[in-house]
Motif scaffolding. Structure first.
Motif, PDB file in Angstrom:
ATOM      1  N   LEU A   1      14.136 -22.422 150.446  1.00  0.00           N
ATOM      2  CA  LEU A   1      13.673 -21.538 149.378  1.00  0.00           C
ATOM      3  C   LEU A   1      13.679 -20.077 149.814  1.00  0.00           C
ATOM      4  CD1 LEU A   1      10.852 -23.830 148.012  1.00  0.00           C
ATOM      5  CD2 LEU A   1      12.734 -22.899 146.624  1.00  0.00           C
ATOM      6  N   HIS A   2      13.387 -19.825 151.087  1.00  0.00           N
ATOM      7  CA  HIS A   2      13.493 -18.457 151.598  1.00  0.00           C
ATOM      8  C   HIS A   2      14.933 -17.980 151.563  1.00  0.00           C
ATOM      9  CE1 HIS A   2       9.739 -16.657 152.952  1.00  0.00           C
ATOM     10  NE2 HIS A   2       9.302 -17.867 153.255  1.00  0.00           N
ATOM     11  N   ARG A   3      15.870 -18.873 151.859  1.00  0.00           N
ATOM     12  CA  ARG A   3      17.280 -18.500 151.783  1.00  0.00           C
ATOM     13  C   ARG A   3      17.663 -18.151 150.340  1.00  0.00           C
ATOM     14  NH1 ARG A   3      16.837 -17.871 156.683  1.00  0.00           N
ATOM     15  NH2 ARG A   3      17.753 -19.274 158.246  1.00  0.00           N
ATOM     16  N   VAL A   4      17.184 -18.942 149.395  1.00  0.00           N
ATOM     17  CA  VAL A   4      17.438 -18.652 147.983  1.00  0.00           C
ATOM     18  C   VAL A   4      16.839 -17.297 147.611  1.00  0.00           C
ATOM     19  CG1 VAL A   4      16.926 -19.357 145.612  1.00  0.00           C
ATOM     20  CG2 VAL A   4      17.606 -21.080 147.300  1.00  0.00           C
ATOM     21  N   ALA A   5      15.596 -17.057 148.033  1.00  0.00           N
ATOM     22  CA  ALA A   5      14.909 -15.812 147.686  1.00  0.00           C
ATOM     23  C   ALA A   5      15.648 -14.600 148.230  1.00  0.00           C
ATOM     24  CB  ALA A   5      13.478 -15.839 148.227  1.00  0.00           C
ATOM     25  N   PHE A   6      16.092 -14.671 149.472  1.00  0.00           N
ATOM     26  CA  PHE A   6      16.770 -13.524 150.091  1.00  0.00           C
ATOM     27  C   PHE A   6      18.100 -13.247 149.395  1.00  0.00           C
ATOM     28  CE2 PHE A   6      19.365 -11.776 153.717  1.00  0.00           C
ATOM     29  CZ  PHE A   6      18.768 -10.531 153.708  1.00  0.00           C
ATOM     30  N   ALA A   7      18.878 -14.303 149.154  1.00  0.00           N
ATOM     31  CA  ALA A   7      20.162 -14.109 148.484  1.00  0.00           C
ATOM     32  C   ALA A   7      19.963 -13.575 147.066  1.00  0.00           C
ATOM     33  CB  ALA A   7      20.944 -15.419 148.463  1.00  0.00           C
ATOM     34  N   ALA A   8      18.972 -14.097 146.360  1.00  0.00           N
ATOM     35  CA  ALA A   8      18.690 -13.612 145.007  1.00  0.00           C
ATOM     36  C   ALA A   8      18.278 -12.142 145.034  1.00  0.00           C
ATOM     37  CB  ALA A   8      17.596 -14.457 144.357  1.00  0.00           C
TER      38      ALA A   8
END
Length: 206
Positions: free
Chosen positions: A35-42
């Motif tokens: 989810l952190h990876r999703v947040a950073f990319a978003a």
């Protein structure tokens, strides 16, 4: 790696695919990481609401962590690292006041040169966003030395990426010192940071 090399959309697609593939049966720590990876990319894509939603879900997952259920390769993901990743995401979202204390803590407490270089580069950007040019130059200089010590192509590229913004402040002594240090360190940096053209082998080994 996609996010760091100019393809945030590809990074977001990959992060969301990883999250979907892991499913709800994944350990809470793994879900928090994905989810952190999703947040950073978003955040890098400018999808602010999606980034904040993913950060909130990551915090919920992290609160449910059970180290006994974690795969061994997630040994490094602790509360300090999760906090640092939140700081980086806040920086990418353009929220320097939220990012600064989290990144400052991350840089000060880590004993790993690569980690210090990565988060130091983001802290330098945050300092520039806050108008703290002197501190930005000092932080970037420390991060550059850590990048040299680590030998990490990714860390070096992150720190060198701060140079153009600091170059706009050549009237500030700390910014000039960083420029001089960057020139002196150039022969000791991985090729990806010197040329801006990463080799696949370097990326894989990093």
């Amino acid at each position: 790696m996609l996010a760091g090399h100019g393809d945030p959309r590809g990074a977001l697609l990959l992060a969301r695919s990883g999250m979907a593939g892991a499913g709800r049966a994944a350990p809470a720590t793994l879900r928090a990481l994905l989810l952190h990876r999703v947040a950073f990319a978003a955040a890098l894509c400018g999808e602010r609401r999606a980034a904040h939603d993913a950060l909130g879900q990551a915090a919920t997952a992290a609160a449910r962590r059970d180290p006994a259920q974690d795969p061994p390769w997630l040994y490094w993901l602790d509360e300090a690292e999760l906090s640092a990743m939140t700081g980086r995401c806040m920086a990418a979202l353009g929220r320097p006041l939220r990012a600064e204390p989290l990144l400052t803590a991350a840089v000060s407490r880590t004993g790993q040169p690569r980690t210090a270089a990565l988060y130091g580069a983001w802290l330098a950007r945050v300092c520039l966003d806050l108008g703290e040019v002197e501190r930005a130059g000092e932080v970037a200089g420390d991060a550059l030395l850590d990048a040299v010590r680590s030998g990490s192509a990714r860390a070096a590229a992150e720190v060198v990426g701060v140079r153009p913004r600091l170059a706009a402040h050549r009237d500030v002594p700390e910014a000039r010192r960083f420029a001089e240090l960057a020139t002196a360190c150039r022969p000791y940096l991985p090729e990806v940071a010197r040329t801006g053209a990463p080799k696949a082998a370097q990326i894989r080994s990093d």
